[in-house]
Design a protein around this motif. Structure first.
Motif, mmCIF file in Angstrom:
data_model
loop_
_atom_site.group_PDB
_atom_site.id
_atom_site.type_symbol
_atom_site.label_atom_id
_atom_site.label_comp_id
_atom_site.label_asym_id
_atom_site.label_seq_id
_atom_site.Cartn_x
_atom_site.Cartn_y
_atom_site.Cartn_z
ATOM 1 N N GLU A 216 -21.606 -13.779 16.754
ATOM 2 C CA GLU A 216 -21.411 -13.420 18.066
ATOM 3 C C GLU A 216 -20.314 -14.455 18.825
ATOM 4 O OE1 GLU A 216 -24.982 -16.304 20.557
ATOM 5 O OE2 GLU A 216 -24.926 -16.390 18.891
ATOM 6 N N LEU A 217 -19.512 -15.364 18.074
ATOM 7 C CA LEU A 217 -18.656 -15.859 19.005
ATOM 8 C C LEU A 217 -17.218 -14.673 19.214
ATOM 9 C CD1 LEU A 217 -17.537 -19.165 17.488
ATOM 10 C CD2 LEU A 217 -18.554 -18.689 20.170
ATOM 11 N N VAL B 136 -25.623 -2.723 23.002
ATOM 12 C CA VAL B 136 -26.803 -1.781 23.098
ATOM 13 C C VAL B 136 -27.958 -1.491 22.328
ATOM 14 C CG1 VAL B 136 -24.659 0.006 22.013
ATOM 15 C CG2 VAL B 136 -26.108 -1.373 20.249
ATOM 16 N N THR B 137 -28.862 -0.858 22.248
ATOM 17 C CA THR B 137 -30.693 -0.760 22.396
ATOM 18 C C THR B 137 -30.752 -1.084 21.309
ATOM 19 O OG1 THR B 137 -30.769 1.738 22.442
ATOM 20 C CG2 THR B 137 -31.036 0.381 24.148
ATOM 21 N N ARG B 138 -30.999 -0.999 20.586
ATOM 22 C CA ARG B 138 -31.961 -1.675 18.661
ATOM 23 C C ARG B 138 -31.971 -0.473 18.154
ATOM 24 N NH1 ARG B 138 -36.780 -1.789 15.537
ATOM 25 N NH2 ARG B 138 -36.406 -3.557 13.023
ATOM 26 N N SER B 139 -32.787 0.337 19.151
ATOM 27 C CA SER B 139 -33.138 2.271 18.957
ATOM 28 C C SER B 139 -31.939 2.936 18.395
ATOM 29 C CB SER B 139 -33.931 3.010 20.260
ATOM 30 O OG SER B 139 -34.083 4.418 19.614
ATOM 31 N N LYS C 29 -25.895 -0.312 7.377
ATOM 32 C CA LYS C 29 -26.952 -1.230 7.451
ATOM 33 C C LYS C 29 -26.504 -1.873 6.354
ATOM 34 C CE LYS C 29 -31.790 -0.744 5.753
ATOM 35 N NZ LYS C 29 -33.022 -0.112 5.637
ATOM 36 N N GLN C 30 -25.927 -1.968 5.285
ATOM 37 C CA GLN C 30 -25.442 -2.790 4.280
ATOM 38 C C GLN C 30 -24.451 -4.393 4.705
ATOM 39 O OE1 GLN C 30 -23.029 -1.521 1.389
ATOM 40 N NE2 GLN C 30 -23.412 -2.986 -0.139
ATOM 41 N N ALA C 31 -23.493 -3.905 5.233
ATOM 42 C CA ALA C 31 -22.949 -4.848 6.445
ATOM 43 C C ALA C 31 -23.660 -5.887 7.100
ATOM 44 C CB ALA C 31 -21.962 -4.181 6.935
ATOM 45 N N ARG C 32 -24.537 -5.096 8.145
ATOM 46 C CA ARG C 32 -25.103 -5.714 9.447
ATOM 47 C C ARG C 32 -26.580 -7.146 7.811
ATOM 48 N NH1 ARG C 32 -30.594 -5.527 9.630
ATOM 49 N NH2 ARG C 32 -31.371 -3.456 9.202
ATOM 50 N N GLN C 33 -26.318 -6.091 7.091
ATOM 51 C CA GLN C 33 -27.827 -7.069 6.962
ATOM 52 C C GLN C 33 -27.058 -8.430 5.629
ATOM 53 O OE1 GLN C 33 -29.707 -4.286 3.837
ATOM 54 N NE2 GLN C 33 -32.186 -4.411 5.350
ATOM 55 N N ALA C 34 -25.686 -7.858 5.499
ATOM 56 C CA ALA C 34 -24.803 -9.099 4.873
ATOM 57 C C ALA C 34 -24.781 -10.368 5.487
ATOM 58 C CB ALA C 34 -23.742 -8.312 3.739
ATOM 59 N N ALA C 35 -24.221 -9.728 6.228
ATOM 60 C CA ALA C 35 -23.438 -10.372 8.148
ATOM 61 C C ALA C 35 -24.861 -11.198 8.412
ATOM 62 C CB ALA C 35 -23.931 -10.197 8.418
ATOM 63 N N ALA D 257 -31.963 -6.095 16.046
ATOM 64 C CA ALA D 257 -32.456 -6.745 17.259
ATOM 65 C C ALA D 257 -31.274 -7.555 17.301
ATOM 66 C CB ALA D 257 -33.895 -7.550 17.601
ATOM 67 N N ARG D 258 -30.281 -8.771 17.180
ATOM 68 C CA ARG D 258 -29.157 -9.319 16.911
ATOM 69 C C ARG D 258 -28.025 -8.130 16.867
ATOM 70 N NH1 ARG D 258 -27.165 -13.254 20.141
ATOM 71 N NH2 ARG D 258 -26.288 -14.190 19.131
#
Length: 118
Positions: free
Chosen positions: A93-94, A27-30, A8-14, A19-20
């Protein structure tokens, strides 16, 4: 810090929403919600390696929380951009899209990028 908290921390920092993040990983958001939940599921090693590359963190840190040296992020094997700990969402994304391409298409894109540098 738990694996769920590190993801979660790494995703938010990115700068990625769940969803993205899910979209870039295919994969699914779930699934992402489960990974970020203390009582959720744990991604398999191959998926965890993909997550580490996407979020530009070391696999070792993501998997275990261990850092190399004096608390400095271990960047061995990371696809770092400059000195940023986390790459931008655009770069993430790239990389994710590039990784999803067949080998021949990857080679063609690399040739094009190399030609553009000249």
């Amino acid at each position: 810090m738990s694996l769920a908290e590190r993801i979660k921390q790494a995703r938010q920092a990115a700068g990625l929403s769940q969803a993205r993040f899910a979209e870039l990983l295919g994969v699914t958001r779930s699934a992402c919600t489960q990974w970020e939940s203390a009582i959720g599921t744990v991604p398999r090693q191959q998926r965890l390696e993909q997550i580490a590359r996407l979020l530009n963190v070391s696999y070792a840190w993501l998997a275990t929380g261990e850092r190399a040296g004096d608390g400095i992020k271990d960047t061995t094997g990371d696809w770092s951009v400059g000195n940023n700990q986390y790459r931008s969402a655009e770069i993430a994304e790239l990389v994710a899209r590039f990784e999803g391409l067949p080998r021949q298409e990857r080679s063609a894109i690399l040739l094009l990028l190399r030609a553009m540098e000249k």
